[in-house]
Design a protein around this motif. Structure first.
Motif, PDB file in Angstrom:
ATOM      1  N   GLY A  85       0.824  -1.212   0.000  1.00 29.80           N
ATOM      2  CA  GLY A  85       0.000   0.000   0.000  1.00 29.80           C
ATOM      3  C   GLY A  85       0.852   1.254   0.000  1.00 29.80           C
ATOM      4  N   LEU A  86       1.877   1.273   0.860  1.00 29.12           N
ATOM      5  CA  LEU A  86       2.730   2.466   0.964  1.00 29.12           C
ATOM      6  C   LEU A  86       3.422   2.756  -0.378  1.00 29.12           C
ATOM      7  CD1 LEU A  86       3.924   4.657   2.787  1.00 29.12           C
ATOM      8  CD2 LEU A  86       5.714   3.056   3.456  1.00 29.12           C
ATOM      9  N   VAL A  87       3.983   1.717  -0.977  1.00 29.34           N
ATOM     10  CA  VAL A  87       4.685   1.915  -2.263  1.00 29.34           C
ATOM     11  C   VAL A  87       3.718   2.409  -3.336  1.00 29.34           C
ATOM     12  CG1 VAL A  87       5.892   0.769  -4.165  1.00 29.34           C
ATOM     13  CG2 VAL A  87       6.501   0.251  -1.820  1.00 29.34           C
ATOM     14  N   ASN A  88       2.593   1.729  -3.462  1.00 30.75           N
ATOM     15  CA  ASN A  88       1.697   2.061  -4.576  1.00 30.75           C
ATOM     16  C   ASN A  88       0.868   3.319  -4.346  1.00 30.75           C
ATOM     17  OD1 ASN A  88       1.933  -0.073  -6.793  1.00 30.75           O
ATOM     18  ND2 ASN A  88       1.989  -1.228  -4.890  1.00 30.75           N
ATOM     19  N   ALA A  89       0.742   3.746  -3.085  1.00 29.00           N
ATOM     20  CA  ALA A  89       0.055   5.015  -2.824  1.00 29.00           C
ATOM     21  C   ALA A  89       1.002   6.190  -3.051  1.00 29.00           C
ATOM     22  CB  ALA A  89      -0.487   5.038  -1.401  1.00 29.00           C
ATOM     23  N   VAL A  90       2.225   6.053  -2.553  1.00 26.35           N
ATOM     24  CA  VAL A  90       3.175   7.176  -2.666  1.00 26.35           C
ATOM     25  C   VAL A  90       3.958   7.126  -3.978  1.00 26.35           C
ATOM     26  CG1 VAL A  90       5.096   8.377  -1.538  1.00 26.35           C
ATOM     27  CG2 VAL A  90       3.372   7.207  -0.143  1.00 26.35           C
ATOM     28  N   PRO A 113      14.025  19.904 -12.869  1.00 25.35           N
ATOM     29  CA  PRO A 113      15.242  19.909 -12.046  1.00 25.35           C
ATOM     30  C   PRO A 113      15.165  18.983 -10.834  1.00 25.35           C
ATOM     31  CG  PRO A 113      13.945  21.847 -11.568  1.00 25.35           C
ATOM     32  CD  PRO A 113      13.203  21.105 -12.628  1.00 25.35           C
ATOM     33  N   LYS A 114      14.546  17.850 -10.966  1.00 25.17           N
ATOM     34  CA  LYS A 114      14.442  16.896  -9.860  1.00 25.17           C
ATOM     35  C   LYS A 114      14.989  15.568 -10.349  1.00 25.17           C
ATOM     36  CE  LYS A 114      12.499  19.310  -6.706  1.00 25.17           C
ATOM     37  NZ  LYS A 114      13.248  19.614  -5.513  1.00 25.17           N
ATOM     38  N   ASN A 115      15.297  14.681  -9.409  1.00 25.15           N
ATOM     39  CA  ASN A 115      15.739  13.361  -9.825  1.00 25.15           C
ATOM     40  C   ASN A 115      14.623  12.719 -10.667  1.00 25.15           C
ATOM     41  OD1 ASN A 115      15.682  10.293  -9.421  1.00 25.15           O
ATOM     42  ND2 ASN A 115      17.758  10.870  -8.874  1.00 25.15           N
ATOM     43  N   HIS A 116      14.972  12.339 -11.883  1.00 26.20           N
ATOM     44  CA  HIS A 116      13.915  11.906 -12.811  1.00 26.20           C
ATOM     45  C   HIS A 116      13.246  10.614 -12.367  1.00 26.20           C
ATOM     46  CE1 HIS A 116      17.065   9.242 -14.308  1.00 26.20           C
ATOM     47  NE2 HIS A 116      16.081   8.506 -14.751  1.00 26.20           N
ATOM     48  N   LEU A 117      14.014   9.730 -11.713  1.00 24.79           N
ATOM     49  CA  LEU A 117      13.437   8.447 -11.281  1.00 24.79           C
ATOM     50  C   LEU A 117      12.426   8.698 -10.157  1.00 24.79           C
ATOM     51  CD1 LEU A 117      13.267   5.355 -11.249  1.00 24.79           C
ATOM     52  CD2 LEU A 117      15.239   5.324  -9.724  1.00 24.79           C
ATOM     53  N   LEU A 118      12.843   9.494  -9.176  1.00 26.80           N
ATOM     54  CA  LEU A 118      11.930   9.830  -8.075  1.00 26.80           C
ATOM     55  C   LEU A 118      10.677  10.510  -8.631  1.00 26.80           C
ATOM     56  CD1 LEU A 118      11.456  10.081  -4.984  1.00 26.80           C
ATOM     57  CD2 LEU A 118      12.507  12.327  -5.114  1.00 26.80           C
ATOM     58  N   HIS A 119      10.897  11.447  -9.551  1.00 27.20           N
ATOM     59  CA  HIS A 119       9.786  12.195 -10.141  1.00 27.20           C
ATOM     60  C   HIS A 119       8.808  11.249 -10.858  1.00 27.20           C
ATOM     61  CE1 HIS A 119       8.646  16.187 -12.317  1.00 27.20           C
ATOM     62  NE2 HIS A 119       7.607  15.571 -11.816  1.00 27.20           N
ATOM     63  N   ALA A 120       9.375  10.312 -11.624  1.00 24.55           N
ATOM     64  CA  ALA A 120       8.523   9.364 -12.352  1.00 24.55           C
ATOM     65  C   ALA A 120       7.728   8.507 -11.367  1.00 24.55           C
ATOM     66  CB  ALA A 120       9.379   8.482 -13.258  1.00 24.55           C
ATOM     67  N   LEU A 121       8.386   8.048 -10.318  1.00 30.64           N
ATOM     68  CA  LEU A 121       7.728   7.148  -9.368  1.00 30.64           C
ATOM     69  C   LEU A 121       6.585   7.822  -8.616  1.00 30.64           C
ATOM     70  CD1 LEU A 121      10.862   5.344  -7.838  1.00 30.64           C
ATOM     71  CD2 LEU A 121       9.231   4.398  -9.468  1.00 30.64           C
ATOM     72  N   VAL A 122       6.804   9.087  -8.204  1.00 28.83           N
ATOM     73  CA  VAL A 122       5.783   9.735  -7.353  1.00 28.83           C
ATOM     74  C   VAL A 122       4.645  10.373  -8.147  1.00 28.83           C
ATOM     75  CG1 VAL A 122       7.382  10.212  -5.466  1.00 28.83           C
ATOM     76  CG2 VAL A 122       7.008  11.958  -7.216  1.00 28.83           C
ATOM     77  N   SER A 123       4.751  10.384  -9.473  1.00 30.63           N
ATOM     78  CA  SER A 123       3.758  11.172 -10.205  1.00 30.63           C
ATOM     79  C   SER A 123       2.427  10.449 -10.455  1.00 30.63           C
ATOM     80  CB  SER A 123       4.335  11.719 -11.510  1.00 30.63           C
ATOM     81  OG  SER A 123       4.881  10.701 -12.249  1.00 30.63           O
ATOM     82  N   ARG A 124       2.171   9.405  -9.712  1.00 33.52           N
ATOM     83  CA  ARG A 124       0.876   8.733  -9.817  1.00 33.52           C
ATOM     84  C   ARG A 124       0.569   8.076  -8.481  1.00 33.52           C
ATOM     85  NH1 ARG A 124      -0.529   3.552 -10.789  1.00 33.52           N
ATOM     86  NH2 ARG A 124      -2.641   3.296 -11.571  1.00 33.52           N
ATOM     87  N   THR A 125      -0.692   7.903  -8.202  1.00 32.47           N
ATOM     88  CA  THR A 125      -1.057   7.120  -7.022  1.00 32.47           C
ATOM     89  C   THR A 125      -2.029   6.019  -7.443  1.00 32.47           C
ATOM     90  OG1 THR A 125      -1.824   7.230  -4.732  1.00 32.47           O
ATOM     91  CG2 THR A 125      -3.047   8.558  -6.298  1.00 32.47           C
ATOM     92  N   ASP A 126      -1.935   4.887  -6.754  1.00 31.44           N
ATOM     93  CA  ASP A 126      -2.860   3.785  -7.014  1.00 31.44           C
ATOM     94  C   ASP A 126      -3.952   3.870  -5.956  1.00 31.44           C
ATOM     95  OD1 ASP A 126      -4.199   1.414  -7.163  1.00 31.44           O
ATOM     96  OD2 ASP A 126      -2.417   0.156  -7.325  1.00 31.44           O
ATOM     97  N   LEU A 127      -5.180   4.103  -6.385  1.00 32.10           N
ATOM     98  CA  LEU A 127      -6.259   4.362  -5.429  1.00 32.10           C
ATOM     99  C   LEU A 127      -6.489   3.201  -4.466  1.00 32.10           C
ATOM    100  CD1 LEU A 127      -8.927   6.139  -7.650  1.00 32.10           C
ATOM    101  CD2 LEU A 127      -7.034   7.098  -6.364  1.00 32.10           C
ATOM    102  N   SER A 128      -6.478   1.976  -5.000  1.00 38.68           N
ATOM    103  CA  SER A 128      -6.783   0.841  -4.115  1.00 38.68           C
ATOM    104  C   SER A 128      -5.684   0.649  -3.074  1.00 38.68           C
ATOM    105  CB  SER A 128      -6.985  -0.424  -4.934  1.00 38.68           C
ATOM    106  OG  SER A 128      -5.809  -0.728  -5.621  1.00 38.68           O
ATOM    107  N   ALA A 129      -4.463   1.125  -3.379  1.00 38.31           N
ATOM    108  CA  ALA A 129      -3.345   0.958  -2.440  1.00 38.31           C
ATOM    109  C   ALA A 129      -3.603   1.685  -1.120  1.00 38.31           C
ATOM    110  CB  ALA A 129      -2.060   1.460  -3.076  1.00 38.31           C
TER     111      ALA A 129
END
Lengths: 272, 333
Positions: A85-90, A113-129
């Motif tokens: 849940g934590l991974v897929n929500a954040v 100007p942000k770390n692209h990997l972090l930016h890619a990972l955080v730019s969505r949330t999974d609702l069910s998570a």
């Protein structure tokens, strides 16, 4: 040294602020469709509860498996659902990382100007998570005694499990750098992780046990935190921290090695 | 210091090739056939601070690859690039504070949220101090006239309104250079006009260097001071819009309305002039500017006829551009 430390702290604070900002806007975006958001979260809590109910009847009928009973199963599900849940929500894009890479969609994140990997990972949330994330503390407070150590171990276990799952997502996503489109393989590996992390640990022996600790490290993500919650052993606690850090750094190493092979794309997309 | 300096920049890609048929497909599963494709071939140019440059070329000419190398998205195979003095692929994060990007086909705004939310998120991403951010945002909202819809979810906006908000998102950190890739694609005439006006204003008031790729000839004429044409990975023209027209505008059209009618076909015999329309009182000529001048044609016409009205039209920019591409592709055959 003082300067380096200050710079490091400032970087961590800025990135946490960035993650928090994204989390807020992801949630705000999800709230635009309130019923969808609430129903997904609530049904996921019920879904996790239902699994526990099935396991309750299983252990009632068959008894413990090599000392592994219903209580151990609850602990496994607390850390499994909590970490997932934590991974897929954040970091809701973690599960899509492979597709993002193979479609050349990292381009978008490179222009900020942000770390692209972090930016890619955080730019969505999974609702069910969000439902999974909420399920963990609910199950914990219902079935386990709450004291300072157990609450600490709850948060620690969820966090370390989340880091291991995130690292695993990054690793299987990075396969796309070498293999191109490989959704089926990624999905199979992810489901193997999920299956290993939420089934009785005592049934896995020999080679399978080695695999679930060192190939698909579901064992470290849920078995060990569950063991620690049952009985705190300092050496196990420290080994878990060590493994989590090493595995996470390994996933980043593989990702950045693969990134050298990245070629961008020209897809047309719309942001959620 | 120049805004952009590019020297001998090259980039090639590997492209998968496969012969036709199922057999070849089966073989390609086990053995990939790769061929090199040169996307950008030894290009060099400079862009001065505050300049407005249109970077044009047919599909697959190397425009996007070049922009991606200038913005740090792609590594070149060889050559040098400096954008505001920074090497894009080595100093990508520092560069991101200096440049803004608008990709007409890749929205940055959150579809389900009001544009205002994206602006605030971008304020965080670019680490802009709260007071400065508020001032900048107020300025841009006023400049782009988006007050009436900035609090509505983006999915409810028209394409023109959305594009204006996209521009604000790209300008929020006051970039020195704005890279625009097809910003006017799909916009109606009014929205295009508004966008072009704002770009020119930003260039004039803030000295923002503009580097734009577009297939829309209007963007070239209304925005750019200079045009760089790229085709098959090579620069085939680099000069002012005026020079481009002079070099490639093949003909002009003269519309003539006369008072005393007559048979124009028998009376007008100038090399390089073709009659397109010859009704009694309305005639239209096409003249090849390389063979004759407008003056020569008009002198003769005015000598013979009493003219009521004259219209002289240049070759449409779309046609000039397609002439360039056609000529270059013939040369390379």
């Amino acid at each position: 040294m003082d300067k380096v430390l200050k710079k490091l702290i400032s970087m961590v604070v800025k990135n946490l602020d960035f993650i928090w900002a994204y989390l807020k806007y992801n949630l705000a975006s999800a709230m635009e469709f309130r019923f969808n958001f609430l129903s997904q979260a609530i049904f996921m809590i019920l879904n996790d509860g239902l699994f526990l109910l099935i396991w309750y009847f299983f252990f009632q009928y068959f008894g413990d498996l090599n000392g592994f009973g219903f209580r151990e199963m609850i602990a496994l599900w607390i850390f499994g659902a909590g970490g997932f849940g934590l991974v897929n929500a954040v970091f809701g894009n973690a599960a899509n990382l492979g597709t993002i890479i193979s479609n050349g969609e990292l381009d978008f994140y490179f222009s900020f100007p942000k770390n692209h990997l972090l930016h890619a990972l955080v730019s969505r949330t999974d609702l069910s998570a969000w439902g999974d994330m909420l399920f963990a503390p609910i199950a914990f407070f219902l079935f386990f005694p709450a004291n300072l150590l157990s609450i600490f171990l709850l948060f620690f276990g969820i966090l370390s499990g989340a880091m291991i799952l995130l690292a695993f997502y990054i690793l299987i996503g990075s396969l796309s750098f070498w293999l191109g489109r490989n959704e089926v393989l990624q999905s199979s590996l992810f489901h193997a992780f999920l299956a290993f992390s939420t089934n009785p640990s005592s049934v896995f022996q020999g080679v399978v046990k080695f695999i679930i600790f060192f190939v698909i490290p579901a064992g470290f993500a849920t078995f060990w935190p569950a063991d620690l919650l049952k009985e705190f052993v300092l050496s196990k606690f420290l080994y878990l921290i060590l493994f989590t850090i090493i595995f996470f750094l390994f996933s980043l190493l593989v990702y950045y090695r693969g990134l050298k092979r990245y070629s961008s794309g020209n897809l047309i997309n719309v942001r959620g | 210091m120049q805004a952009v300096e590019v020297k001998n920049l090259s980039k090639k890609f590997e492209k998968k090739t496969k012969a036709l048929g199922l057999k070849a497909s089966f073989r390609s599963v086990f053995r990939k056939q790769l061929a090199d494709f040169i996307a950008v071939d030894q290009i060099s140019f400079q862009v001065a601070k505050g300049e407005k440059v249109a970077f044009i070329g047919p599909n697959g000419a190397g425009k996007s690859t070049t922009i991606k190398m200038l913005t740090g998205i792609l590594h070149p195979d060889s050559g040098e690039v400096k954008v505001t003095g920074l090497t894009p692929w080595k100093e990508r994060k520092q560069l991101a504070f200096q440049i803004g990007t608008v990709f007409g086909q890749k929205p940055q705004l959150w579809y389900h949220l009001p544009a205002m939310d994206t602006f605030y998120l971008f304020g965080k991403i670019y680490e802009i101090e709260a007071k400065k951010f508020k001032k900048r945002l107020d300025f841009l909202i006023d400049k782009f006239q988006v007050q009436d819809f900035v609090y509505q979810p983006v999915r409810k906006l028209s394409l023109g309104q959305r594009m204006r908000c996209e521009m604000i998102a790209s300008l929020i950190h006051q970039p020195k250079i704005l890279f625009l890739d097809e910003p006017t694609i799909g916009l109606d005439v009014v929205a295009k006009q508004q966008l072009r006006e704002v770009l020119n204003t930003m260039n004039k008031e803030e000295g923002t260097t503009i580097f734009i790729t577009s297939h829309d000839a209007g963007d070239l004429e209304k925005i750019a001071d200079r045009v760089i044409v790229i085709d098959l990975g090579k620069i085939i023209f680099d000069g002012t819009v005026k020079a481009l027209k002079e070099k490639y505008a093949a003909y002009k059209i003269i519309d003539l309305k006369i008072i005393n009618g007559g048979n124009v076909k028998s009376k007008i015999k100038i090399p390089g002039v073709r009659i397109l329309k010859a009704e009694n009182y309305n005639w239209q000529f096409e003249l090849d500017v390389k063979k004759t001048s407008v003056k020569a044609v008009l002198d003769q016409l005015l000598n013979i006829y009493q003219v009521e009205d004259i219209g002289i039209f240049e070759t449409p920019m779309e046609e000039i551009i397609s002439n360039i591409y056609a000529q270059n592709s013939l040369k390379n055959k």
